[in-house]
Design a protein around this motif. Structure first.
Motif, PDB file in Angstrom:
ATOM      1  N   GLY A 128      -4.961  10.715  -9.452  1.00  0.00           N
ATOM      2  CA  GLY A 128      -5.212  11.875  -8.674  1.00  0.00           C
ATOM      3  C   GLY A 128      -6.119  12.355  -8.514  1.00  0.00           C
ATOM      4  N   THR A 129      -6.431  13.962  -7.373  1.00  0.00           N
ATOM      5  CA  THR A 129      -6.973  13.768  -7.429  1.00  0.00           C
ATOM      6  C   THR A 129      -7.619  15.019  -8.177  1.00  0.00           C
ATOM      7  OG1 THR A 129      -7.159  14.256  -5.089  1.00  0.00           O
ATOM      8  CG2 THR A 129      -8.256  15.640  -6.030  1.00  0.00           C
ATOM      9  N   THR A 130      -8.984  15.252  -8.941  1.00  0.00           N
ATOM     10  CA  THR A 130      -9.498  15.495  -9.815  1.00  0.00           C
ATOM     11  C   THR A 130     -10.496  17.041  -9.436  1.00  0.00           C
ATOM     12  OG1 THR A 130     -11.248  14.282 -10.116  1.00  0.00           O
ATOM     13  CG2 THR A 130      -9.541  14.251 -11.114  1.00  0.00           C
ATOM     14  N   GLU A 131     -10.821  17.653 -10.903  1.00  0.00           N
ATOM     15  CA  GLU A 131     -12.119  18.945 -10.427  1.00  0.00           C
ATOM     16  C   GLU A 131     -13.561  17.984 -10.072  1.00  0.00           C
ATOM     17  OE1 GLU A 131     -10.459  21.140 -13.682  1.00  0.00           O
ATOM     18  OE2 GLU A 131     -11.546  19.837 -14.242  1.00  0.00           O
ATOM     19  N   MET A 132     -13.308  16.992 -10.662  1.00  0.00           N
ATOM     20  CA  MET A 132     -14.752  16.242 -10.088  1.00  0.00           C
ATOM     21  C   MET A 132     -14.518  15.394  -8.867  1.00  0.00           C
ATOM     22  SD  MET A 132     -17.764  15.390 -10.710  1.00  0.00           S
ATOM     23  CE  MET A 132     -19.503  14.483 -10.410  1.00  0.00           C
ATOM     24  N   ASN A 133     -13.310  15.233  -8.034  1.00  0.00           N
ATOM     25  CA  ASN A 133     -13.266  15.209  -6.709  1.00  0.00           C
ATOM     26  C   ASN A 133     -13.697  16.106  -6.250  1.00  0.00           C
ATOM     27  OD1 ASN A 133     -10.927  12.822  -7.717  1.00  0.00           O
ATOM     28  ND2 ASN A 133     -12.918  12.442  -7.011  1.00  0.00           N
ATOM     29  N   GLU A 134     -12.380  17.177  -6.177  1.00  0.00           N
ATOM     30  CA  GLU A 134     -12.926  18.200  -5.437  1.00  0.00           C
ATOM     31  C   GLU A 134     -14.007  19.232  -4.900  1.00  0.00           C
ATOM     32  OE1 GLU A 134     -10.038  20.596  -6.746  1.00  0.00           O
ATOM     33  OE2 GLU A 134      -8.950  20.181  -5.574  1.00  0.00           O
ATOM     34  N   TYR A 135     -14.724  18.570  -6.323  1.00  0.00           N
ATOM     35  CA  TYR A 135     -16.890  19.804  -6.731  1.00  0.00           C
ATOM     36  C   TYR A 135     -16.877  18.895  -5.508  1.00  0.00           C
ATOM     37  CZ  TYR A 135     -20.988  20.010  -7.923  1.00  0.00           C
ATOM     38  OH  TYR A 135     -22.641  20.152  -8.100  1.00  0.00           O
TER      39      TYR A 135
ATOM     40  N   LEU B 280       1.086  -0.827  -0.092  1.00  0.00           N
ATOM     41  CA  LEU B 280      -0.337  -0.613   0.116  1.00  0.00           C
ATOM     42  C   LEU B 280       1.112   1.497   0.270  1.00  0.00           C
ATOM     43  CD1 LEU B 280      -2.618   1.826   0.008  1.00  0.00           C
ATOM     44  CD2 LEU B 280      -2.567   1.546   2.447  1.00  0.00           C
ATOM     45  N   LEU B 281       0.212   2.133  -1.155  1.00  0.00           N
ATOM     46  CA  LEU B 281       1.542   2.541  -1.000  1.00  0.00           C
ATOM     47  C   LEU B 281       0.624   4.349  -1.504  1.00  0.00           C
ATOM     48  CD1 LEU B 281       4.205   1.485  -3.401  1.00  0.00           C
ATOM     49  CD2 LEU B 281       4.046   1.998  -0.521  1.00  0.00           C
ATOM     50  N   ARG B 282       0.912   5.715  -0.450  1.00  0.00           N
ATOM     51  CA  ARG B 282       0.187   6.776  -0.792  1.00  0.00           C
ATOM     52  C   ARG B 282       1.049   7.752  -0.957  1.00  0.00           C
ATOM     53  NH1 ARG B 282      -4.707   5.985   3.944  1.00  0.00           N
ATOM     54  NH2 ARG B 282      -5.406   3.470   3.020  1.00  0.00           N
ATOM     55  N   GLY B 283       0.361   8.698  -2.039  1.00  0.00           N
ATOM     56  CA  GLY B 283       0.985   9.750  -2.718  1.00  0.00           C
ATOM     57  C   GLY B 283       0.781  11.106  -2.091  1.00  0.00           C
ATOM     58  N   ARG B 284       0.974  11.816  -1.709  1.00  0.00           N
ATOM     59  CA  ARG B 284       0.455  13.307  -0.812  1.00  0.00           C
ATOM     60  C   ARG B 284       0.964  14.405  -0.982  1.00  0.00           C
ATOM     61  NH1 ARG B 284      -3.652  11.103   3.825  1.00  0.00           N
ATOM     62  NH2 ARG B 284      -4.946   9.930   3.344  1.00  0.00           N
ATOM     63  N   GLY B 285       1.674  15.361  -1.957  1.00  0.00           N
ATOM     64  CA  GLY B 285       2.549  15.533  -2.473  1.00  0.00           C
ATOM     65  C   GLY B 285       3.695  15.629  -2.390  1.00  0.00           C
ATOM     66  N   GLY B 286       4.657  16.450  -1.355  1.00  0.00           N
ATOM     67  CA  GLY B 286       5.952  15.488  -0.872  1.00  0.00           C
ATOM     68  C   GLY B 286       5.520  14.219   0.283  1.00  0.00           C
ATOM     69  N   ALA B 287       4.443  14.447   1.015  1.00  0.00           N
ATOM     70  CA  ALA B 287       4.808  13.601   1.937  1.00  0.00           C
ATOM     71  C   ALA B 287       4.236  12.060   1.637  1.00  0.00           C
ATOM     72  CB  ALA B 287       4.016  13.781   3.383  1.00  0.00           C
ATOM     73  N   VAL B 288       5.316  11.003   1.542  1.00  0.00           N
ATOM     74  CA  VAL B 288       4.515   9.716   0.614  1.00  0.00           C
ATOM     75  C   VAL B 288       4.664   8.379   2.069  1.00  0.00           C
ATOM     76  CG1 VAL B 288       5.532   7.543  -0.605  1.00  0.00           C
ATOM     77  CG2 VAL B 288       5.700  10.176  -1.589  1.00  0.00           C
TER      78      VAL B 288
ATOM     79  N   ALA C  96       1.205  13.240  -7.723  1.00  0.00           N
ATOM     80  CA  ALA C  96       1.759  12.295  -8.550  1.00  0.00           C
ATOM     81  C   ALA C  96       2.646  12.076  -8.881  1.00  0.00           C
ATOM     82  CB  ALA C  96       0.226  11.988 -10.058  1.00  0.00           C
ATOM     83  N   LYS C  97       3.149  13.457  -8.709  1.00  0.00           N
ATOM     84  CA  LYS C  97       4.759  13.337  -8.545  1.00  0.00           C
ATOM     85  C   LYS C  97       4.974  12.983  -7.256  1.00  0.00           C
ATOM     86  CE  LYS C  97       4.296  17.832 -11.654  1.00  0.00           C
ATOM     87  NZ  LYS C  97       4.428  19.593 -10.987  1.00  0.00           N
ATOM     88  N   GLY C  98       4.374  12.844  -5.892  1.00  0.00           N
ATOM     89  CA  GLY C  98       4.764  12.500  -4.863  1.00  0.00           C
ATOM     90  C   GLY C  98       5.182  10.629  -4.879  1.00  0.00           C
ATOM     91  N   LEU C  99       4.961   9.771  -6.233  1.00  0.00           N
ATOM     92  CA  LEU C  99       4.957   8.826  -5.735  1.00  0.00           C
ATOM     93  C   LEU C  99       5.701   8.338  -6.895  1.00  0.00           C
ATOM     94  CD1 LEU C  99       1.469   7.016  -6.448  1.00  0.00           C
ATOM     95  CD2 LEU C  99       3.134   6.799  -4.222  1.00  0.00           C
ATOM     96  N   GLN C 100       6.582   9.582  -7.789  1.00  0.00           N
ATOM     97  CA  GLN C 100       7.832   8.900  -8.439  1.00  0.00           C
ATOM     98  C   GLN C 100       8.696   8.163  -8.311  1.00  0.00           C
ATOM     99  OE1 GLN C 100       8.740  12.827 -10.236  1.00  0.00           O
ATOM    100  NE2 GLN C 100       7.195  12.960 -11.498  1.00  0.00           N
ATOM    101  N   GLU C 101       9.521   8.215  -7.005  1.00  0.00           N
ATOM    102  CA  GLU C 101      10.706   7.743  -6.349  1.00  0.00           C
ATOM    103  C   GLU C 101      10.073   6.554  -5.643  1.00  0.00           C
ATOM    104  OE1 GLU C 101      13.444   8.716  -6.376  1.00  0.00           O
ATOM    105  OE2 GLU C 101      13.052  10.431  -7.561  1.00  0.00           O
ATOM    106  N   ILE C 102       8.708   6.478  -5.122  1.00  0.00           N
ATOM    107  CA  ILE C 102       8.139   4.514  -4.928  1.00  0.00           C
ATOM    108  C   ILE C 102       7.960   4.061  -6.103  1.00  0.00           C
ATOM    109  CG2 ILE C 102       6.131   3.855  -3.646  1.00  0.00           C
ATOM    110  CD1 ILE C 102       8.457   5.529  -1.425  1.00  0.00           C
ATOM    111  N   ALA C 103       7.860   5.290  -7.624  1.00  0.00           N
ATOM    112  CA  ALA C 103       7.420   3.924  -8.994  1.00  0.00           C
ATOM    113  C   ALA C 103       8.743   3.548  -9.304  1.00  0.00           C
ATOM    114  CB  ALA C 103       6.479   4.698  -9.679  1.00  0.00           C
ATOM    115  N   ALA C 104       9.491   4.444  -9.210  1.00  0.00           N
ATOM    116  CA  ALA C 104      11.003   4.063  -9.847  1.00  0.00           C
ATOM    117  C   ALA C 104      11.173   3.405  -8.680  1.00  0.00           C
ATOM    118  CB  ALA C 104      11.928   5.388  -9.956  1.00  0.00           C
ATOM    119  N   GLY C 105      10.889   2.143  -8.203  1.00  0.00           N
ATOM    120  CA  GLY C 105      11.509   1.866  -7.073  1.00  0.00           C
ATOM    121  C   GLY C 105      10.864   0.237  -6.945  1.00  0.00           C
ATOM    122  N   LEU C 106       9.877  -0.147  -7.367  1.00  0.00           N
ATOM    123  CA  LEU C 106       8.908  -0.704  -7.598  1.00  0.00           C
ATOM    124  C   LEU C 106       9.604  -2.279  -8.279  1.00  0.00           C
ATOM    125  CD1 LEU C 106       5.530  -0.500  -9.187  1.00  0.00           C
ATOM    126  CD2 LEU C 106       6.001  -0.426  -6.388  1.00  0.00           C
ATOM    127  N   ASN C 107       9.355  -3.215  -6.998  1.00  0.00           N
ATOM    128  CA  ASN C 107       9.725  -4.165  -7.324  1.00  0.00           C
ATOM    129  C   ASN C 107       9.006  -5.938  -6.510  1.00  0.00           C
ATOM    130  OD1 ASN C 107      11.876  -6.283  -7.893  1.00  0.00           O
ATOM    131  ND2 ASN C 107      12.434  -6.231  -6.438  1.00  0.00           N
TER     132      ASN C 107
END
Length: 251
Positions: A60-67, A24-32, A96-107
Protein backbone atom coordinates in the motif's frame (compact mmCIF):
# COMPACT_ATOMS: atom_id res chain seq x y z
CA UNK A 1 8.00 3.96 -5.61
CA UNK A 2 5.32 5.93 -7.45
CA UNK A 3 5.48 8.63 -10.12
CA UNK A 4 8.63 7.38 -11.75
CA UNK A 5 9.90 5.77 -14.92
CA UNK A 6 12.10 2.72 -15.23
CA UNK A 7 15.47 3.53 -13.64
CA UNK A 8 17.62 2.05 -16.40
CA UNK A 9 17.68 2.64 -20.17
CA UNK A 10 16.55 -0.95 -20.75
CA UNK A 11 13.04 -1.59 -19.36
CA UNK A 12 11.94 -5.15 -18.56
CA UNK A 13 10.37 -7.16 -21.34
CA UNK A 14 6.59 -6.74 -21.52
CA UNK A 15 4.52 -9.44 -19.87
CA UNK A 16 3.07 -11.87 -22.37
CA UNK A 17 0.04 -12.80 -20.26
CA UNK A 18 -3.37 -11.60 -21.47
CA UNK A 19 -6.74 -11.25 -19.77
CA UNK A 20 -7.32 -14.97 -20.06
CA UNK A 21 -4.35 -15.69 -17.80
CA UNK A 22 -4.33 -12.76 -15.42
CA UNK A 23 -6.35 -11.01 -12.78
CA UNK A 24 -6.12 -7.36 -11.88
CA UNK A 25 -7.40 -6.10 -8.55
CA UNK A 26 -6.97 -2.70 -7.00
CA UNK A 27 -7.88 -1.78 -3.44
CA UNK A 28 -8.58 1.83 -2.58
CA UNK A 29 -10.28 2.04 0.78
CA UNK A 30 -13.85 0.87 0.50
CA UNK A 31 -13.92 1.11 -3.30
CA UNK A 32 -12.44 -2.00 -4.89
CA UNK A 33 -12.55 -2.48 -8.64
CA UNK A 34 -11.91 -6.01 -9.85
CA UNK A 35 -11.46 -7.68 -13.17
CA UNK A 36 -10.96 -11.42 -12.81
CA UNK A 37 -10.24 -14.32 -15.08
CA UNK A 38 -9.09 -17.75 -14.12
CA UNK A 39 -6.67 -19.95 -15.97
CA UNK A 40 -6.34 -23.74 -15.79
CA UNK A 41 -3.13 -24.97 -14.19
CA UNK A 42 -1.06 -27.18 -16.45
CA UNK A 43 2.08 -29.17 -15.95
CA UNK A 44 5.25 -27.52 -17.17
CA UNK A 45 7.58 -30.01 -18.80
CA UNK A 46 11.34 -30.01 -18.67
CA UNK A 47 11.45 -27.18 -16.13
CA UNK A 48 11.76 -29.22 -12.96
CA UNK A 49 8.59 -27.86 -11.42
CA UNK A 50 4.81 -28.12 -11.58
CA UNK A 51 2.81 -25.13 -12.79
CA UNK A 52 1.94 -22.61 -10.09
CA UNK A 53 -0.48 -19.72 -9.73
CA UNK A 54 1.09 -16.54 -8.35
CA UNK A 55 -0.97 -13.75 -6.79
CA UNK A 56 1.30 -10.69 -7.02
CA UNK A 57 0.56 -7.74 -4.72
CA UNK A 58 2.28 -4.41 -4.38
CA UNK A 59 2.33 -2.85 -0.91
CA UNK A 60 0.00 0.00 0.00
CA UNK A 61 0.86 3.69 -0.19
CA UNK A 62 3.68 4.72 2.13
CA UNK A 63 5.05 7.88 3.66
CA UNK A 64 7.69 7.86 0.92
CA UNK A 65 5.08 7.49 -1.83
CA UNK A 66 3.29 10.54 -0.47
CA UNK A 67 6.56 12.48 -0.31
CA UNK A 68 7.19 11.65 -3.98
CA UNK A 69 3.94 13.18 -5.24
CA UNK A 70 4.88 15.89 -7.71
CA UNK A 71 8.61 15.13 -7.46
CA UNK A 72 10.91 13.48 -9.98
CA UNK A 73 12.48 10.69 -7.92
CA UNK A 74 15.41 10.38 -10.34
CA UNK A 75 15.92 14.13 -10.93
CA UNK A 76 19.31 15.72 -10.33
CA UNK A 77 17.77 18.03 -7.74
CA UNK A 78 15.85 15.29 -5.90
CA UNK A 79 16.43 15.27 -2.13
CA UNK A 80 16.05 11.88 -0.44
CA UNK A 81 14.11 12.40 2.82
CA UNK A 82 15.94 9.35 4.25
CA UNK A 83 12.78 7.58 5.36
CA UNK A 84 14.48 4.27 6.13
CA UNK A 85 12.18 1.25 5.77
CA UNK A 86 9.23 3.57 5.12
CA UNK A 87 5.87 2.67 6.67
CA UNK A 88 2.34 2.54 5.31
CA UNK A 89 0.46 5.80 5.49
CA UNK A 90 -3.17 6.01 6.57
CA UNK A 91 -4.13 5.77 2.90
CA UNK A 92 -2.02 2.65 2.48
CA UNK A 93 -3.64 0.97 5.46
CA UNK A 94 -7.10 1.71 4.06
CA UNK A 95 -6.07 0.37 0.65
CA UNK A 96 -4.86 -2.89 2.15
CA UNK A 97 -8.02 -3.34 4.21
CA UNK A 98 -10.03 -2.68 1.07
CA UNK A 99 -8.56 -5.82 -0.53
CA UNK A 100 -9.43 -8.19 2.32
CA UNK A 101 -12.66 -9.58 0.89
CA UNK A 102 -11.13 -10.05 -2.55
CA UNK A 103 -8.11 -11.82 -1.04
CA UNK A 104 -10.34 -14.10 1.02
CA UNK A 105 -12.08 -15.25 -2.16
CA UNK A 106 -9.04 -15.91 -4.34
CA UNK A 107 -9.24 -19.04 -6.44
CA UNK A 108 -7.05 -21.02 -6.23
CA UNK A 109 -6.66 -20.34 -2.52
CA UNK A 110 -3.11 -19.30 -1.57
CA UNK A 111 -1.17 -22.07 0.13
CA UNK A 112 1.63 -19.77 1.30
CA UNK A 113 2.15 -16.01 1.58
CA UNK A 114 5.62 -14.68 0.82
CA UNK A 115 6.56 -11.09 1.64
CA UNK A 116 9.54 -8.80 1.36
CA UNK A 117 11.36 -8.11 4.66
CA UNK A 118 10.54 -4.41 4.31
CA UNK A 119 7.94 -3.31 6.85
CA UNK A 120 5.50 -1.93 4.31
CA UNK A 121 5.24 -5.31 2.57
CA UNK A 122 4.78 -7.34 5.76
CA UNK A 123 2.17 -4.87 7.05
CA UNK A 124 0.31 -4.95 3.73
CA UNK A 125 0.33 -8.76 3.69
CA UNK A 126 -1.03 -8.96 7.22
CA UNK A 127 -3.87 -6.58 6.40
CA UNK A 128 -4.80 -7.90 2.94
CA UNK A 129 -4.63 -11.58 3.91
CA UNK A 130 -5.97 -11.25 7.43
CA UNK A 131 -8.75 -13.75 6.64
CA UNK A 132 -6.52 -16.22 4.77
CA UNK A 133 -5.10 -19.11 6.75
CA UNK A 134 -1.73 -19.89 5.20
CA UNK A 135 1.92 -20.02 6.31
CA UNK A 136 3.74 -16.70 6.09
CA UNK A 137 7.32 -16.47 4.85
CA UNK A 138 9.71 -13.52 4.66
CA UNK A 139 12.37 -13.68 1.94
CA UNK A 140 14.97 -11.10 0.95
CA UNK A 141 14.63 -12.24 -2.67
CA UNK A 142 11.29 -10.35 -2.80
CA UNK A 143 12.73 -7.13 -1.40
CA UNK A 144 12.77 -3.91 -3.41
CA UNK A 145 15.70 -2.88 -5.53
CA UNK A 146 17.63 -0.20 -3.66
CA UNK A 147 16.72 3.25 -4.96
CA UNK A 148 16.48 5.38 -1.82
CA UNK A 149 16.82 5.07 1.94
CA UNK A 150 13.18 3.93 2.03
CA UNK A 151 14.34 0.66 0.42
CA UNK A 152 16.93 -0.08 3.09
CA UNK A 153 15.65 -2.50 5.71
CA UNK A 154 16.26 -3.39 9.32
CA UNK A 155 18.00 -6.26 11.05
CA UNK A 156 16.12 -9.60 11.19
CA UNK A 157 15.95 -9.32 14.97
CA UNK A 158 14.11 -6.00 14.79
CA UNK A 159 11.70 -7.31 12.17
CA UNK A 160 10.95 -10.46 14.18
CA UNK A 161 9.88 -8.37 17.16
CA UNK A 162 7.08 -6.85 15.07
CA UNK A 163 6.30 -9.97 13.00
CA UNK A 164 6.76 -13.02 15.25
CA UNK A 165 4.20 -15.02 13.24
CA UNK A 166 6.36 -14.92 10.09
CA UNK A 167 9.03 -17.47 9.15
CA UNK A 168 12.36 -15.99 8.04
CA UNK A 169 13.97 -18.26 5.46
CA UNK A 170 17.06 -16.38 4.27
CA UNK A 171 17.76 -13.42 6.56
CA UNK A 172 20.98 -14.60 8.19
CA UNK A 173 22.88 -11.32 8.22
CA UNK A 174 22.18 -8.04 9.98
CA UNK A 175 22.55 -6.09 6.74
CA UNK A 176 20.82 -8.43 4.28
CA UNK A 177 20.14 -5.86 1.52
CA UNK A 178 22.49 -4.83 -1.29
CA UNK A 179 24.92 -2.02 -0.44
CA UNK A 180 28.21 -0.56 -1.59
CA UNK A 181 30.94 -1.46 0.90
CA UNK A 182 32.68 1.83 0.20
CA UNK A 183 29.72 3.74 1.65
CA UNK A 184 28.30 1.27 4.16
CA UNK A 185 24.91 -0.44 4.56
CA UNK A 186 22.89 2.68 5.36
CA UNK A 187 23.89 4.77 2.37
CA UNK A 188 21.47 4.18 -0.54
CA UNK A 189 23.22 3.23 -3.77
CA UNK A 190 21.26 1.91 -6.76
CA UNK A 191 21.46 -1.88 -6.89
CA UNK A 192 23.24 -2.65 -10.20
CA UNK A 193 20.98 -3.98 -12.90
CA UNK A 194 22.87 -7.26 -13.39
CA UNK A 195 22.78 -8.03 -9.66
CA UNK A 196 19.08 -7.21 -9.44
CA UNK A 197 18.30 -9.26 -12.55
CA UNK A 198 20.18 -12.26 -11.11
CA UNK A 199 18.22 -11.92 -7.88
CA UNK A 200 14.94 -11.95 -9.79
CA UNK A 201 15.96 -15.11 -11.64
CA UNK A 202 16.96 -16.67 -8.32
CA UNK A 203 13.53 -15.74 -6.96
CA UNK A 204 11.73 -17.43 -9.85
CA UNK A 205 13.82 -20.57 -9.51
CA UNK A 206 13.16 -20.67 -5.77
CA UNK A 207 9.41 -20.38 -6.40
CA UNK A 208 9.72 -23.25 -8.86
CA UNK A 209 11.17 -25.50 -6.16
CA UNK A 210 8.37 -24.79 -3.68
CA UNK A 211 5.76 -27.53 -3.13
CA UNK A 212 2.76 -25.18 -3.22
CA UNK A 213 0.67 -24.80 -6.37
CA UNK A 214 -0.74 -21.37 -5.39
CA UNK A 215 1.38 -18.64 -3.79
CA UNK A 216 1.16 -14.97 -2.85
CA UNK A 217 4.06 -12.56 -3.32
CA UNK A 218 3.74 -9.20 -1.56
CA UNK A 219 6.46 -7.02 -2.98
CA UNK A 220 7.36 -3.71 -4.60
CA UNK A 221 7.24 -1.51 -7.69
CA UNK A 222 10.69 -2.47 -8.95
CA UNK A 223 10.37 -6.20 -8.32
CA UNK A 224 6.88 -6.67 -9.73
CA UNK A 225 7.64 -4.44 -12.70
CA UNK A 226 10.76 -6.43 -13.51
CA UNK A 227 8.92 -9.75 -13.26
CA UNK A 228 5.90 -8.77 -15.34
CA UNK A 229 6.89 -5.72 -17.38
CA UNK A 230 3.95 -3.84 -15.84
CA UNK A 231 3.96 -0.89 -13.46
CA UNK A 232 1.92 -1.74 -10.38
CA UNK A 233 -0.03 0.86 -8.46
CA UNK A 234 -0.10 0.70 -4.67
CA UNK A 235 -2.15 -2.25 -3.44
CA UNK A 236 -2.66 -3.58 -6.94
CA UNK A 237 -2.96 -7.33 -7.38
CA UNK A 238 -2.31 -9.42 -10.47
CA UNK A 239 -2.55 -13.18 -10.87
CA UNK A 240 -0.22 -14.92 -13.32
CA UNK A 241 1.20 -18.35 -13.99
CA UNK A 242 4.79 -19.15 -13.09
CA UNK A 243 5.40 -20.52 -16.57
CA UNK A 244 4.55 -17.08 -18.01
CA UNK A 245 7.22 -15.44 -15.86
CA UNK A 246 9.71 -18.16 -16.72
CA UNK A 247 9.06 -17.50 -20.39
CA UNK A 248 9.45 -13.75 -19.96
CA UNK A 249 12.86 -14.26 -18.35
CA UNK A 250 14.06 -17.08 -20.62
CA UNK A 251 14.21 -19.65 -17.83
Amino acid sequence: LDERRWPTPTPPAPCTCDVSTSMLLRGRGGAVAAMANRHAATSVRNKGFTEKTLHLVRHGTTEMNEYLVGKAWDGVDFVDPMLYDTRLSRTGIDQAKGLQEIAAGLNPTPEVIVASPLTRAIHTADLVFEKVQAPRIVSKLVSERIYHAADIGRSPWEIREEAPHWEFVDLHEEHWWHYDERHGPHFPVLEPEHIFDNRMKQLLRWIGTRPESSMVLVSHWGVLGHLTGKEFENCEMMTVSLSTLYKNHSL
